[in-house]
Design a protein around this motif. Structure first.
Motif, short mmCIF file in Angstrom:
data_model
loop_
_atom_site.label_atom_id
_atom_site.label_comp_id
_atom_site.label_asym_id
_atom_site.label_seq_id
_atom_site.Cartn_x
_atom_site.Cartn_y
_atom_site.Cartn_z
N SER A 143 0.83 -1.20 0.00
CA SER A 143 0.00 0.00 0.00
C SER A 143 0.87 1.25 0.00
CB SER A 143 -0.93 0.01 1.21
OG SER A 143 -1.91 1.03 1.10
N LEU A 144 0.33 2.30 -0.58
CA LEU A 144 1.02 3.59 -0.69
C LEU A 144 0.14 4.68 -0.10
CD1 LEU A 144 3.37 5.33 -1.86
CD2 LEU A 144 2.08 5.40 -4.01
N ILE A 145 0.66 5.40 0.88
CA ILE A 145 -0.04 6.54 1.46
C ILE A 145 0.91 7.73 1.44
CG2 ILE A 145 -1.47 5.07 2.93
CD1 ILE A 145 0.30 5.88 5.30
N SER A 146 0.40 8.91 1.81
CA SER A 146 1.24 10.12 1.77
C SER A 146 1.27 10.82 3.12
CB SER A 146 0.73 11.08 0.70
OG SER A 146 1.06 10.61 -0.59
N TYR A 147 2.31 11.62 3.29
CA TYR A 147 2.53 12.38 4.52
C TYR A 147 2.86 13.82 4.13
CZ TYR A 147 4.34 13.52 9.20
OH TYR A 147 4.54 14.06 10.44
N ALA A 148 2.20 14.79 4.74
CA ALA A 148 2.40 16.20 4.38
C ALA A 148 3.71 16.72 4.96
CB ALA A 148 1.24 17.04 4.89
N THR A 149 4.54 17.31 4.10
CA THR A 149 5.79 17.93 4.52
C THR A 149 5.80 19.38 4.05
OG1 THR A 149 6.90 17.25 2.49
CG2 THR A 149 7.09 15.78 4.40
N PRO A 150 6.60 20.25 4.67
CA PRO A 150 6.65 21.65 4.25
C PRO A 150 7.05 21.84 2.79
CG PRO A 150 7.64 21.40 6.42
CD PRO A 150 7.39 20.02 5.91
N GLU A 151 7.98 21.00 2.30
CA GLU A 151 8.46 21.14 0.91
C GLU A 151 7.35 20.82 -0.08
OE1 GLU A 151 11.73 20.44 3.70
OE2 GLU A 151 9.90 19.29 3.26
N TRP A 152 6.65 19.74 0.17
CA TRP A 152 5.54 19.37 -0.72
C TRP A 152 4.41 20.39 -0.61
CZ3 TRP A 152 1.78 14.76 0.48
CH2 TRP A 152 0.84 14.65 -0.56
N ALA A 153 4.05 20.77 0.61
CA ALA A 153 2.95 21.71 0.82
C ALA A 153 3.23 23.06 0.16
CB ALA A 153 2.71 21.90 2.32
N ALA A 154 4.47 23.51 0.19
CA ALA A 154 4.82 24.80 -0.41
C ALA A 154 4.61 24.78 -1.92
CB ALA A 154 6.27 25.15 -0.08
N LYS A 155 4.82 23.63 -2.54
CA LYS A 155 4.60 23.51 -3.99
C LYS A 155 3.12 23.53 -4.32
CE LYS A 155 6.18 22.76 -8.22
NZ LYS A 155 7.11 23.68 -8.91
N VAL A 156 2.31 22.87 -3.48
CA VAL A 156 0.87 22.78 -3.74
C VAL A 156 0.17 24.09 -3.41
CG1 VAL A 156 -1.24 21.52 -3.18
CG2 VAL A 156 0.94 20.30 -3.27
N PHE A 157 0.60 24.75 -2.32
CA PHE A 157 -0.05 25.99 -1.87
C PHE A 157 1.00 27.09 -1.71
CE2 PHE A 157 -2.55 22.46 0.02
CZ PHE A 157 -3.73 22.65 -0.68
N PRO A 158 1.56 27.59 -2.82
CA PRO A 158 2.67 28.55 -2.74
C PRO A 158 2.28 29.90 -2.14
CG PRO A 158 1.88 28.34 -4.99
CD PRO A 158 1.21 27.26 -4.21
N ASP A 159 1.01 30.23 -2.09
CA ASP A 159 0.58 31.53 -1.58
C ASP A 159 0.28 31.53 -0.09
OD1 ASP A 159 0.76 32.56 -4.17
OD2 ASP A 159 -1.31 32.01 -4.65
N LEU A 160 0.37 30.37 0.55
CA LEU A 160 0.10 30.28 1.98
C LEU A 160 1.39 30.28 2.79
CD1 LEU A 160 -2.71 27.53 2.09
CD2 LEU A 160 -2.98 30.02 2.04
N SER A 161 1.28 30.61 4.05
CA SER A 161 2.44 30.50 4.93
C SER A 161 2.81 29.04 5.08
CB SER A 161 2.10 31.08 6.31
OG SER A 161 1.15 30.25 6.97
N PRO A 162 4.06 28.74 5.46
CA PRO A 162 4.46 27.33 5.59
C PRO A 162 3.53 26.53 6.51
CG PRO A 162 6.39 28.72 5.64
CD PRO A 162 5.21 29.64 5.65
N GLU A 163 3.15 27.10 7.63
CA GLU A 163 2.28 26.39 8.57
C GLU A 163 0.90 26.15 7.98
OE1 GLU A 163 3.92 29.15 9.21
OE2 GLU A 163 5.51 28.51 10.59
#
Length: 410
Positions: A143-163
């Motif tokens: 099985s394959l699942i995902s975990y949110a990291t700051p690097e990935w999140a910054a690419k998906v939501f570049p206009d939001l703060s890191p948190e």
């Protein structure tokens, strides 16, 4: 902000009980980034409570990976630690289950020489080919699942703060995997049943060909006579149900490796080994890519296509309605696990033997005779859109709609 302990507990329990479905006395092998240590610990706890004999964790650090790509000598990318490859094979042969926790950094290898990446990919794929054959044949649960990291999140939501970006990404992960429902395991049981309701009529149709039409796409895909559609939960060699992808919204089968003709255009960026490939088109003749273009990442695409002979042929066709939960989020995740479940897609390279009746018992020569593609790679890419129309051609030549306007026509 981080997810609550309750959410992580439910996520870990879902991965163990529904994802890989750990059995009494079984070994669980977990691959994960070091950032996901909190989730991995909860996975281990739930696995042992479910009866696991051992939980082995293989940690990864993307920063160390980037350092190697930038500074190691070129010959380093032609070597793979065979003790590791043999270890994975031994785990598989002894019936282990495999859980991968994926946290992509889409720009990880930006600026790295493409030749280094291509060489490393081929070296790794060659060394791990036997191990991966167990998973492709569904011999073992995985099985394959995902975990949110700051690097990935910054690419998906570049206009939001890191948190805020990380928090938003977690919200979408938990929504797609049904973690915030009262009982995620029960919700997945219902979801798997719904996907099966789509699989059964498709298998009853026995289509000999699919015809795709959309802006930039006009493609015909022949299907092997004994093809099988699958979706949702699968059975391993012992008849144990598991969910390879969490989330999943697809139903999929295999094409005939020599029966693909026409042109198809991608509709979402592809994160391939830390490189972005976007706006690309592939032209097929008698199953092979004979021409291609890309607005971004052309060299990475070319090197992937040149991995081996089968890398220029298709190994999977998958249908996902545009009006589906992940698609309706209207987000590009730069993570194939999510993006492929928001869009109909195809895959270049290795086919799944389980998509052919009796395929897991066939030898290579028999599989090839039935049109099953063989390759070291399996690269999914997204082609779905609100403009996508797909027709199925039945054995008697009757043509009927499968998709209209990106959604099911039946």
């Amino acid at each position: 902000m981080v997810p609550t302990q309750e959410q992580l507990e439910k996520y870990a329990a879902l991965a163990v009980k529904t994802g890989v479905n750990v059995q009494q006395g079984q070994t669980l092998v977990v691959t994960a980034p070091i950032a996901a240590a909190d989730l991995v610990r909860k996975v281990a706890e739930h696995a042992y409570k479910a009866g696991a004999k051992n939980v082995h964790v293989d940690w990864a650090d993307e920063e160390v990976t980037r350092i190697k790509y930038l500074l190691a000598p070129k010959e380093a990318f032609s070597e793979y630690p065979m003790w590791r490859a043999k270890g994975w094979e031994e785990f598989a042969e002894n019936g282990a289950a495999f859980l991968s926790i994926y946290s992509p950094n889409p720009d990880l290898l930006k600026g790295v020489e493409p030749d280094r990446i291509a060489t490393a990919n081929k070296t790794s794929a060659t060394a791990l080919n036997k191990y991966r054959s167990y998973l492709m044949a569904h011999t073992n649960s995985w099985s394959l699942i995902s975990y949110a990291t700051p690097e990935w999140a910054a690419k998906v939501f570049p206009d939001l703060s890191p948190e805020s970006a990380v928090q938003k990404l977690w919200e979408h992960i938990f929504d797609a995997t049904r973690i915030d429902t009262p009982d995620p395991i029960a919700a997945w049981k219902e979801h798997n049943a719904r996907l099966l309701e789509t699989v059964e009529p498709l298998n009853g149709k026995r289509y000999k060909q699919l015809q795709y039409e959309a802006p930039g796409t006009s493609l015909t895909v022949e299907l092997p006579e004994q093809h099988l559609w699958l979706g949702g939960a699968k059975e391993n060699a012992k008849g144990i149900l598991f969910n390879p992808n969490m989330p999943t919204e697809e139903v999929f089968t295999m094409p005939h490796k020599d029966g693909v003709n026409g042109t198809v255009r991608s509709t979402k960026p592809l994160n391939y080994s830390g490189q972005i490939i976007d706006g690309f088109s592939l032209t097929f003749k008698d199953g092979k890519v004979v021409d291609f273009s890309a607005d971004q990442g052309r060299e990475a695409l070319e090197r992937s296509l040149n991995t081996d002979d089968g890398a220029r042929s298709l190994g999977e066709v998958a249908l996902v309605p545009h009006d589906s939960p992940i698609s309706n989020a209207n987000i590009i995740f730069y993570n194939t696990l999510f993006d492929e479940n928001a869009s109909s897609h195809l895959a270049l390279g290795q086919a799944y033997q389980v998509n052919l009746s009796g395929g897991t018992e066939m030898k290579e020569e028999e599989l090839a005779a039935h049109g099953v593609n063989k390759s070291l790679v399996h690269v999914d890419f997204m082609i779905g859109s609100p403009e996508m129309n797909i027709d199925g051609v039945r054995q008697d030549g009757t043509r009927e709609p499968i998709f209209r306007g990106g959604n099911w026509a039946f």
